[in-house]
Write a protein that holds these residues in place. Sequence first.
Motif, PDB file in Angstrom:
ATOM      1  N   CYS A  27      -8.549   6.075   1.774  1.00  0.00           N
ATOM      2  CA  CYS A  27      -8.672   4.946   2.692  1.00  0.00           C
ATOM      3  C   CYS A  27     -10.142   4.510   2.770  1.00  0.00           C
ATOM      4  O   CYS A  27     -11.045   5.321   2.661  1.00  0.00           O
ATOM      5  N   GLY A  28     -10.325   3.229   2.942  1.00  0.00           N
ATOM      6  CA  GLY A  28     -11.674   2.691   3.045  1.00  0.00           C
ATOM      7  C   GLY A  28     -12.359   2.533   1.694  1.00  0.00           C
ATOM      8  O   GLY A  28     -13.545   2.237   1.629  1.00  0.00           O
ATOM      9  N   ARG A  29     -11.625   2.689   0.624  1.00  0.00           N
ATOM     10  CA  ARG A  29     -12.203   2.538  -0.718  1.00  0.00           C
ATOM     11  C   ARG A  29     -11.669   1.277  -1.376  1.00  0.00           C
ATOM     12  O   ARG A  29     -10.667   0.719  -0.966  1.00  0.00           O
ATOM     13  N   LEU A  30     -12.338   0.877  -2.422  1.00  0.00           N
ATOM     14  CA  LEU A  30     -11.965  -0.330  -3.142  1.00  0.00           C
ATOM     15  C   LEU A  30     -11.337   0.043  -4.481  1.00  0.00           C
ATOM     16  O   LEU A  30     -11.937   0.780  -5.265  1.00  0.00           O
ATOM     17  N   SER A  36      -5.767  -2.681 -10.617  1.00  0.00           N
ATOM     18  CA  SER A  36      -4.678  -3.122  -9.743  1.00  0.00           C
ATOM     19  C   SER A  36      -3.674  -3.964 -10.524  1.00  0.00           C
ATOM     20  O   SER A  36      -4.013  -4.596 -11.529  1.00  0.00           O
ATOM     21  N   PRO A  41      -9.274  -7.139  -6.822  1.00  0.00           N
ATOM     22  CA  PRO A  41      -9.683  -5.903  -6.143  1.00  0.00           C
ATOM     23  C   PRO A  41      -8.890  -5.736  -4.837  1.00  0.00           C
ATOM     24  O   PRO A  41      -8.553  -6.714  -4.180  1.00  0.00           O
ATOM     25  N   TYR A  43      -8.798  -3.569  -1.216  1.00  0.00           N
ATOM     26  CA  TYR A  43      -9.426  -2.656  -0.252  1.00  0.00           C
ATOM     27  C   TYR A  43      -8.310  -1.824   0.369  1.00  0.00           C
ATOM     28  O   TYR A  43      -7.371  -2.369   0.948  1.00  0.00           O
ATOM     29  N   LEU A  45      -6.477   0.484   2.933  1.00  0.00           N
ATOM     30  CA  LEU A  45      -6.481   0.758   4.364  1.00  0.00           C
ATOM     31  C   LEU A  45      -5.852   2.117   4.638  1.00  0.00           C
ATOM     32  O   LEU A  45      -5.330   2.767   3.735  1.00  0.00           O
TER      33      LEU A  45
END
Length: 90
Positions: A27-30, A36, A41, A43, A45
């Motif tokens: 979580c909190g990573r890209l 993908s 990109p 993000y 959650l």
Amino acid sequence: MAAPRWLAASTVLGRPVTDAEPYPHICGRLLAAEDSLSGRPVYLLRRDCAACAQERHERTKRQPDPAGGAVVDLAAARARRATRRERPVA
């Protein structure tokens, strides 16, 4: 043969994450666009993180007792409630 891996975590973290270790927080990573499916990109959650989901699941198994503030085993509480209902009323 290589050890089984967590594919999403391995891609996001940029290192192999085997199934022998606990699922890491992503979580909190890209997630890069080239990794993908949408080509954009992403993000990630908390709702996208399997480690966060596991923690939420473990928290919901144990609920605080509203009377005393202690932690109650829900399975035991339900069993006690079921046995109270089965007793005949005099």
